[in-house]
Design a protein around this motif. Structure first.
Motif, PDB file in Angstrom:
ATOM      1  N   UNK B 103       0.845  -1.187   0.000  1.00 37.63           N
ATOM      2  CA  UNK B 103       0.000   0.000   0.000  1.00 37.63           C
ATOM      3  C   UNK B 103       0.888   1.246   0.000  1.00 37.63           C
ATOM      4  N   UNK B 104       0.807   2.094  -1.044  1.00 35.62           N
ATOM      5  CA  UNK B 104       1.728   3.235  -1.138  1.00 35.62           C
ATOM      6  C   UNK B 104       1.602   4.258  -0.008  1.00 35.62           C
ATOM      7  N   UNK B 105       0.459   4.297   0.703  1.00 33.74           N
ATOM      8  CA  UNK B 105       0.354   5.288   1.794  1.00 33.74           C
ATOM      9  C   UNK B 105       0.909   4.745   3.119  1.00 33.74           C
ATOM     10  N   UNK B 106       1.358   3.509   3.127  1.00 35.68           N
ATOM     11  CA  UNK B 106       1.932   2.927   4.353  1.00 35.68           C
ATOM     12  C   UNK B 106       3.453   3.002   4.286  1.00 35.68           C
ATOM     13  N   UNK B 107       4.082   2.984   5.460  1.00 32.66           N
ATOM     14  CA  UNK B 107       5.546   3.084   5.494  1.00 32.66           C
ATOM     15  C   UNK B 107       6.245   1.744   5.373  1.00 32.66           C
ATOM     16  N   UNK B 108       5.517   0.659   5.582  1.00 32.26           N
ATOM     17  CA  UNK B 108       6.139  -0.663   5.507  1.00 32.26           C
ATOM     18  C   UNK B 108       7.094  -0.937   6.657  1.00 32.26           C
ATOM     19  N   UNK B 109       6.794  -0.334   7.818  1.00 32.00           N
ATOM     20  CA  UNK B 109       7.680  -0.510   8.972  1.00 32.00           C
ATOM     21  C   UNK B 109       7.097  -1.441  10.029  1.00 32.00           C
ATOM     22  N   UNK B 110       5.892  -1.952   9.790  1.00 35.37           N
ATOM     23  CA  UNK B 110       5.233  -2.785  10.803  1.00 35.37           C
ATOM     24  C   UNK B 110       6.071  -3.976  11.233  1.00 35.37           C
ATOM     25  N   UNK B 111       6.524  -4.767  10.274  1.00 35.08           N
ATOM     26  CA  UNK B 111       7.333  -5.944  10.611  1.00 35.08           C
ATOM     27  C   UNK B 111       8.698  -5.537  11.173  1.00 35.08           C
ATOM     28  N   UNK B 112       9.222  -4.405  10.702  1.00 36.19           N
ATOM     29  CA  UNK B 112      10.510  -3.937  11.227  1.00 36.19           C
ATOM     30  C   UNK B 112      10.394  -3.634  12.717  1.00 36.19           C
ATOM     31  N   UNK B 113       9.289  -2.983  13.110  1.00 38.72           N
ATOM     32  CA  UNK B 113       9.075  -2.712  14.537  1.00 38.72           C
ATOM     33  C   UNK B 113       8.941  -4.022  15.314  1.00 38.72           C
ATOM     34  N   UNK B 114       8.192  -4.959  14.746  1.00 40.99           N
ATOM     35  CA  UNK B 114       8.001  -6.248  15.440  1.00 40.99           C
ATOM     36  C   UNK B 114       9.337  -6.966  15.622  1.00 40.99           C
ATOM     37  N   UNK B 115      10.158  -6.955  14.564  1.00 39.72           N
ATOM     38  CA  UNK B 115      11.457  -7.627  14.648  1.00 39.72           C
ATOM     39  C   UNK B 115      12.391  -6.916  15.618  1.00 39.72           C
ATOM     40  N   UNK B 116      12.292  -5.588  15.660  1.00 41.50           N
ATOM     41  CA  UNK B 116      13.211  -4.812  16.497  1.00 41.50           C
ATOM     42  C   UNK B 116      12.857  -4.863  17.969  1.00 41.50           C
ATOM     43  N   UNK B 117      11.557  -4.876  18.268  1.00 40.99           N
ATOM     44  CA  UNK B 117      11.166  -4.788  19.669  1.00 40.99           C
ATOM     45  C   UNK B 117      10.848  -6.143  20.304  1.00 40.99           C
ATOM     46  N   UNK B 118      10.880  -7.212  19.507  1.00 40.40           N
ATOM     47  CA  UNK B 118      10.691  -8.551  20.061  1.00 40.40           C
ATOM     48  C   UNK B 118      11.973  -9.344  19.825  1.00 40.40           C
ATOM     49  N   UNK B 119      12.205 -10.370  20.651  1.00 42.26           N
ATOM     50  CA  UNK B 119      13.425 -11.173  20.466  1.00 42.26           C
ATOM     51  C   UNK B 119      13.293 -12.088  19.252  1.00 42.26           C
ATOM     52  N   UNK B 120      12.106 -12.618  19.042  1.00 40.21           N
ATOM     53  CA  UNK B 120      11.889 -13.536  17.912  1.00 40.21           C
ATOM     54  C   UNK B 120      10.557 -13.249  17.252  1.00 40.21           C
ATOM     55  N   UNK B 121      10.514 -13.404  15.948  1.00 38.19           N
ATOM     56  CA  UNK B 121       9.262 -13.264  15.199  1.00 38.19           C
ATOM     57  C   UNK B 121       9.170 -14.407  14.199  1.00 38.19           C
TER      58      UNK B 121
END
Lengths: 110, 148
Positions: B103-121
């Protein structure tokens, strides 16, 4: 969510109160774009002093407005982000595109 | 390691439920021995995962179902499961890349946040069957007596 809109000459100042997530971002996107499309606004100040939470939907809304404002050679600023919100803004790299200030007064003084 | 407590939330894929899930999980995880910053990060992760289900899993159709399960373990660890029965992800490795979004209006950072703030995804997804995310995070047990 509560939003205050204030127009000072050709600058729109929006003050958001509450959490800036999917629901709020979609509403704000429409409200801000309506004001921008009226053609009387060149610059945008997004005041996040009263924002307690932001996620990627909120960031996406800000980046989208940055693209629109920049395309018309306008300026966009973020002010007053609390430390937890500022952390997410820095993490996303948005601070490299949009100048961030502590307060609206600070922008006026530059 | 055993389960000390758990909560299961089931709700419609309405955008309004993103805040509900975030607030509910945020309140639940206060039982962990962790900081307010940690709780803020967990809330962000929930917000991203549930928003993904609403936007991408169900294409904003409010008639879908989302399930969030949170386990608290006796070693001060946490497991979060977020499931939907939506359209699924065709290319998981692409979806996990920072700034990628369909989706062009989204930043595409959702999974990045999940990976960064959790130990495992872990991401499991099947086209037209849905997506299941499993996330783990552990917190150091603070010896408050030693600090006193």
């Amino acid at each position: 969510m509560e939003v205050d809109f204030k127009q000072v000459r050709n600058t729109l100042v929006i003050k958001i109160i509450g959490e800036l997530d999917l629901v709020v971002a979609d509403k704000l996107r429409k409200q801000i774009d309506k004001k921008l499309n009226e053609g009387t606004i060149k610059n945008l100040i997004i005041n996040l002093e009263k924002v307690t939470f932001i996620d990627s939907s909120g960031l996406g809304m800000i980046i989208g407005r940055y693209k629109k404002i920049s395309a018309k050679n306008g300026k966009i600023y973020i002010v007053g982000a609390k430390p937890n919100v500022e952390k997410i803004l820095f993490f996303s790299g948005i601070n490299k595109l949009i100048p961030m200030y502590k307060s609206e007064q600070e922008i006026i003084s530059i | 390691m055993s389960v000390k407590n758990f909560v299961k939330l089931e709700f419609s894929s309405l955008p309004e439920n993103v805040a509900f899930a975030r607030a509910s999980v945020g309140a639940f995880v206060t039982q962990l021995d962790c900081t307010l910053d940690d709780i803020e990060e967990i809330k962000l992760v929930i917000s991203e995962a549930v928003s993904n289900s609403v936007i991408h899993g169900y294409n904003n159709d409010p008639h879908g179902q989302i399930v969030v399960i949170v386990y608290i373990f006796d070693n001060n660890g946490l497991e979060i499961i977020v499931e939907d029965y939506g359209k699924g992800i065709t290319d998981i490795s692409k979806a996990l890349k920072p700034t990628y979004s369909t989706d062009p209006v989204r930043m595409g950072l959702g999974f990045t946040f999940m990976q960064s703030f959790m130990d495992e995804l872990e991401v499991h997804s099947e086209p037209n069957k849905g997506t299941s995310l499993k996330m783990l995070r552990s917190f150091a047990i603070i010896n408050k007596e030693a600090l006193a």
